[in-house]
Design a protein around this motif. Structure first.
Motif, mmCIF file in Angstrom:
data_model
loop_
_atom_site.group_PDB
_atom_site.id
_atom_site.type_symbol
_atom_site.label_atom_id
_atom_site.label_comp_id
_atom_site.label_asym_id
_atom_site.label_seq_id
_atom_site.Cartn_x
_atom_site.Cartn_y
_atom_site.Cartn_z
ATOM 1 N N ASP A 249 0.827 -1.215 0.000
ATOM 2 C CA ASP A 249 0.000 0.000 0.000
ATOM 3 C C ASP A 249 0.860 1.263 0.000
ATOM 4 O OD1 ASP A 249 0.983 -0.136 2.533
ATOM 5 O OD2 ASP A 249 -0.937 0.036 3.559
ATOM 6 N N GLN A 250 2.174 1.099 -0.051
ATOM 7 C CA GLN A 250 3.086 2.231 -0.199
ATOM 8 C C GLN A 250 3.550 2.239 -1.660
ATOM 9 O OE1 GLN A 250 3.432 4.076 2.650
ATOM 10 N NE2 GLN A 250 2.138 2.555 3.622
ATOM 11 N N ASN A 251 2.873 3.005 -2.505
ATOM 12 C CA ASN A 251 3.173 2.977 -3.929
ATOM 13 C C ASN A 251 2.848 4.318 -4.568
ATOM 14 O OD1 ASN A 251 0.266 2.885 -5.007
ATOM 15 N ND2 ASN A 251 0.314 1.187 -3.547
ATOM 16 N N GLU A 252 3.369 4.524 -5.780
ATOM 17 C CA GLU A 252 3.220 5.828 -6.413
ATOM 18 C C GLU A 252 1.792 6.103 -6.859
ATOM 19 O OE1 GLU A 252 4.640 4.958 -10.989
ATOM 20 O OE2 GLU A 252 6.152 5.449 -9.501
ATOM 21 N N PHE A 253 1.007 5.054 -7.163
ATOM 22 C CA PHE A 253 -0.368 5.297 -7.603
ATOM 23 C C PHE A 253 -1.142 6.101 -6.559
ATOM 24 C CE2 PHE A 253 -4.834 4.315 -7.169
ATOM 25 C CZ PHE A 253 -5.328 4.637 -8.425
ATOM 26 N N ILE A 254 -1.077 5.677 -5.312
ATOM 27 C CA ILE A 254 -1.899 6.334 -4.294
ATOM 28 C C ILE A 254 -1.388 7.742 -4.014
ATOM 29 C CG2 ILE A 254 -0.695 5.551 -2.199
ATOM 30 C CD1 ILE A 254 -4.525 5.680 -2.865
ATOM 31 N N THR A 255 -0.105 8.002 -4.240
ATOM 32 C CA THR A 255 0.383 9.377 -4.079
ATOM 33 C C THR A 255 -0.220 10.286 -5.148
ATOM 34 O OG1 THR A 255 2.377 9.053 -5.436
ATOM 35 C CG2 THR A 255 2.553 8.563 -3.096
ATOM 36 N N TYR A 256 -0.332 9.776 -6.367
ATOM 37 C CA TYR A 256 -0.981 10.562 -7.428
ATOM 38 C C TYR A 256 -2.433 10.843 -7.071
ATOM 39 C CZ TYR A 256 3.001 9.502 -10.485
ATOM 40 O OH TYR A 256 4.250 9.407 -11.027
ATOM 41 N N TYR A 257 -3.112 9.839 -6.528
ATOM 42 C CA TYR A 257 -4.520 10.011 -6.175
ATOM 43 C C TYR A 257 -4.668 11.068 -5.076
ATOM 44 C CZ TYR A 257 -9.413 8.709 -5.752
ATOM 45 O OH TYR A 257 -10.784 8.740 -5.774
ATOM 46 N N TYR A 258 -3.808 10.994 -4.073
ATOM 47 C CA TYR A 258 -3.869 11.981 -2.986
ATOM 48 C C TYR A 258 -3.575 13.395 -3.498
ATOM 49 C CZ TYR A 258 -3.837 8.196 0.493
ATOM 50 O OH TYR A 258 -4.145 7.098 1.259
ATOM 51 N N ILE A 259 -2.591 13.530 -4.387
ATOM 52 C CA ILE A 259 -2.209 14.852 -4.878
ATOM 53 C C ILE A 259 -3.259 15.439 -5.825
ATOM 54 C CG2 ILE A 259 -0.627 15.967 -6.526
ATOM 55 C CD1 ILE A 259 0.545 16.049 -3.835
ATOM 56 N N PHE A 260 -3.598 14.701 -6.870
ATOM 57 C CA PHE A 260 -4.416 15.265 -7.942
ATOM 58 C C PHE A 260 -5.916 15.194 -7.678
ATOM 59 C CE2 PHE A 260 -0.617 13.902 -10.569
ATOM 60 C CZ PHE A 260 -0.101 15.183 -10.640
ATOM 61 N N ILE A 261 -6.361 14.167 -6.963
ATOM 62 C CA ILE A 261 -7.795 13.978 -6.805
ATOM 63 C C ILE A 261 -8.287 14.476 -5.450
ATOM 64 C CG2 ILE A 261 -9.701 12.330 -7.011
ATOM 65 C CD1 ILE A 261 -7.878 12.770 -9.536
ATOM 66 N N LYS A 262 -7.578 14.122 -4.384
ATOM 67 C CA LYS A 262 -8.025 14.528 -3.041
ATOM 68 C C LYS A 262 -7.320 15.780 -2.531
ATOM 69 C CE LYS A 262 -10.634 12.425 -1.047
ATOM 70 N NZ LYS A 262 -12.121 12.497 -1.094
ATOM 71 N N GLU A 263 -6.218 16.169 -3.171
ATOM 72 C CA GLU A 263 -5.395 17.290 -2.702
ATOM 73 C C GLU A 263 -5.001 17.114 -1.232
ATOM 74 O OE1 GLU A 263 -6.248 21.240 -5.070
ATOM 75 O OE2 GLU A 263 -8.105 20.516 -4.200
ATOM 76 N N ASP A 264 -4.718 15.882 -0.887
ATOM 77 C CA ASP A 264 -4.271 15.552 0.464
ATOM 78 C C ASP A 264 -2.752 15.427 0.416
ATOM 79 O OD1 ASP A 264 -3.829 14.628 2.985
ATOM 80 O OD2 ASP A 264 -5.329 13.045 2.931
ATOM 81 N N PHE A 265 -2.073 16.566 0.451
ATOM 82 C CA PHE A 265 -0.643 16.598 0.217
ATOM 83 C C PHE A 265 0.136 15.889 1.319
ATOM 84 C CE2 PHE A 265 -1.982 18.831 -3.139
ATOM 85 C CZ PHE A 265 -1.973 20.214 -3.142
ATOM 86 N N GLU A 266 -0.314 16.020 2.553
ATOM 87 C CA GLU A 266 0.425 15.419 3.664
ATOM 88 C C GLU A 266 0.477 13.899 3.531
ATOM 89 O OE1 GLU A 266 -0.745 16.708 7.493
ATOM 90 O OE2 GLU A 266 -0.562 18.840 7.031
ATOM 91 N N ARG A 267 -0.652 13.286 3.179
ATOM 92 C CA ARG A 267 -0.655 11.823 3.039
ATOM 93 C C ARG A 267 0.201 11.392 1.860
ATOM 94 N NH1 ARG A 267 -6.518 9.177 3.579
ATOM 95 N NH2 ARG A 267 -5.228 7.300 3.714
ATOM 96 N N ALA A 268 0.185 12.162 0.786
ATOM 97 C CA ALA A 268 1.020 11.834 -0.370
ATOM 98 C C ALA A 268 2.494 11.863 0.008
ATOM 99 C CB ALA A 268 0.737 12.809 -1.508
ATOM 100 N N VAL A 269 2.902 12.864 0.770
ATOM 101 C CA VAL A 269 4.295 12.962 1.209
ATOM 102 C C VAL A 269 4.641 11.809 2.148
ATOM 103 C CG1 VAL A 269 5.907 14.325 2.595
ATOM 104 C CG2 VAL A 269 4.493 15.447 0.868
#
Length: 583
Positions: A249-269
């Motif tokens: 569950d630590q992968n680049e896909f979910i970082t893209y989702y957090y950044i572009f779709i949810k704008e949840d920058f802290e979780r993406a980082v």
């Protein structure tokens, strides 16, 4: 340690399968392939490797393949002092390779648990992905090239996966990995984006038809649902399936989702930092962290991450060009131009660094110069000129190209919600219509990262696996096996063997020893051996025997383990201890 270059792909594949299996053990930190492979075929002290990777144990070994047989050696080594906890050789028919991978993974996990403490070991898969070893061999070659992620390797990977499918049309992994190769091919402009996504979708769906629990195929569909279909809910559904069926569950896909779709920058980082922790020598993990900081508009942190990536690979053009962009947005234009021009040199003038160069010139105020280049250029992705015209604050031209990008289903459309390059268009009526048609979900409101986030290792929380009565009952039986049956004198005793005698699962016995007795399995067993050794060493009837012989009679099966454990418990060597008792 494998020395056969022609079979490097094979040993790499076996190693990666073992890494993947061990990664499923919660509570166990396992370094990913790229950072592990950085030490391949290098004569480096294990203590140095342990320091660089932040690990206490190293698994090393070799794979040799000859005709229809395979020989695998493996040893587990402490990075503290080089002590060998365990070693074993395996000679098998090549057809048994899948069962052997699971067997080795289980043995390693057992050894780590016996030496370091409790964690639950899942049942490793016994699934056989293909009955055809030639198809598996081609899949390994394809996977080897796909991991390298450059232009020529992606082409080679596609050919190998297609070859595996030709031999075994029912090979789900070959279909799934071919889907990933198509996505990479589209990102390199080897094929049009829509064609690449359509091909990837078809191969992923075929893989799932063959194996409903194929994690790689579900992850490929997650990417397609996100970047091509713009179906946010479906993307998460496929992502959750990929995690359920074995991917991290630590992968680049979910970082893209957090950044572009949810704008949840802290979780993406947070996710990107954890990925970098488990793969610290992979240029891509640090680049990915830099990318997340960049899209969060934390440019200083982004530059630091790109610098880290370039420490790993000074010629990685993607990190250089994005560092140039971050410098440009900080107003450091000369440094930005140096980076972007260097990236262009590394890519022979191809790729998105050309776009970055125009962005920086626009930021510098050289709008006419940029506009002249834009008007005479041709674009494979219509979102590129749309982005540039938006930065130039030319809404009519920007919307013209953005409409085209929408029709082409450009992957860049997912950035409309977050990416500041579109800010000049946000009040435009047609932009609002396009944005509405994208149907973005609500955001998490944390658009600014005010300070770097410190990531703590998530603790493994142990819950009681036995009732109070069961604990008392099994502790009593365990004491009887030790003191009456003296089972510790068996040098080959393992936690699993002891669990069988108690008619208890290994996971529960591990928990019992660690949580109720307060030690790990090996220390528990070796404590009884140490007591037995002391009694024998002080017995005059044994004066004709060596101390090592007495240690072996007490159940120790290694001179090193005996000496290290004795000194740890007594603070002196066995000989010094015996002499002190005779005074």
């Amino acid at each position: 340690m494998s020395a056969d270059p022609e079979n490097e792909y094979f040993s790499d594949g076996i190693t990666e399968e073992i890494i993947n299996a061990l990664t499923t053990v919660k509570g166990l930190k396992v370094i990913a392939r790229t950072s592990s492979f950085a030490f391949k075929n290098k004569n480096i002290d294990v203590r140095t490797i342990g320091d660089q990777l932040g690990v206490s144990t190293i698994l090393e070994g070799s794979v040799r393949k000859a005709k229809k047989r395979v020989r695998i050696t493996a040893q587990l080594i402490s990075t503290n002092d080089g002590t060998h906890f365990w070693s074993k050789n395996f000679d098998r028919e090549l057809e048994d390779i899948f069962a052997l991978q699971d067997e080795i993974s289980l043995l390693i996990a057992d050894q780590i648990r016996e030496n370091f403490g409790h964690f639950e070991i899942p049942s490793f898969s016994n699934a056989i992905p293909t009955q055809n070893i030639k198809a598996y061999d081609l899949w390994l070659k394809g996977s080897y090239h796909l991991k390298r992620k450059d232009f020529d390797d992606v082409k080679k990977a596609m050919n190998f996966f297609k070859g595996a499918i030709k031999i075994d049309p029912n090979y789900a992994d070959a279909h799934a990995f071919l889907g990933e190769a198509y996505i990479h091919a589209a990102s390199y402009n080897m094929i049009p984006s829509k064609e690449g996504n359509d091909l990837a979708r078809n191969t992923a769906e075929k893989a799932i038809e063959l194996d409903a629990e194929n994690a790689k195929a579900h992850m490929m569909l997650a990417y397609i649902k996100l970047f091509s279909d713009w179906n946010w809910d479906a993307a998460l559904i496929e992502y959750d399936k990929a995690i359920k069926y074995g991917l991290s569950d630590q992968n680049e896909f979910i970082t893209y989702y957090y950044i572009f779709i949810k704008e949840d920058f802290e979780r993406a980082v947070q996710v990107s930092k954890r990925v970098a922790e488990t793969d610290p020598l992979d240029v891509h993990t640090h680049w990915q962290l830099g990318l997340i900081y960049y899209f969060a508009r934390s440019f200083e942190e982004a530059i630091a991450a790109f610098n880290k990536a370039l420490e790993v690979d000074a010629t990685f053009a993607e990190a250089i060009r994005f560092r140039g962009l971050a410098l440009g947005y900080l107003g450091k234009y000369n440094e930005a131009l140096i980076d972007i021009n260097r990236a262009l040199g590394l890519t022979s003038g191809q790729g998105l660094a050309n776009l970055d160069l125009l962005v920086v010139k626009i930021l510098m105020g050289k709008k006419e110069e940029a506009l002249a280049v834009i008007k005479k250029s041709k674009y494979m992705d219509s979102s590129d000129p749309a982005l540039l015209f938006s930065l130039l604050n030319m809404p009519n031209e920007a919307i013209y190209w953005l409409d085209k990008a929408y029709e082409e289903r450009s992957v860049t459309m997912v950035t409309l919600k977050n990416y500041w390059v579109w800010d000049n268009l946000r009040d435009n009526a047609r932009f609002k219509e396009i944005y509405s048609q994208m149907n973005f979900p609500p955001s998490i409101k944390n658009k600014q990262i005010l300070e770097p986030i410190t990531i703590a290792q998530t603790p493994f929380i142990s819950t009681s696996l036995l009732s109070k009565n069961e604990i008392e009952n099994y502790l009593e039986k365990l004491e009887e096996l030790m003191k009456v049956d003296e089972i510790y004198k068996d040098p080959s005793i393992s936690l699993r063997h002891l669990a069988e005698k108690l008619e208890l699962s290994p996971n529960k016995l591990s928990w019992l020893i660690n949580e109720q007795i307060g030690t790990n399995f090996n220390e528990y067993i070796n404590t009884f051996r140490l007591i037995a050794f002391k009694e024998k060493a002080l017995n005059p009837n044994n004066s004709h025997l060596t101390l090592l012989g007495l240690a072996y009679e007490s159940g120790f099966n290694s001179k090193t383990v005996f000496n290290v454990f004795f000194k740890k418990m007594e603070g002196m060597t066995p000989r010094v201890w015996v002499n002190s008792q005779e005074k």
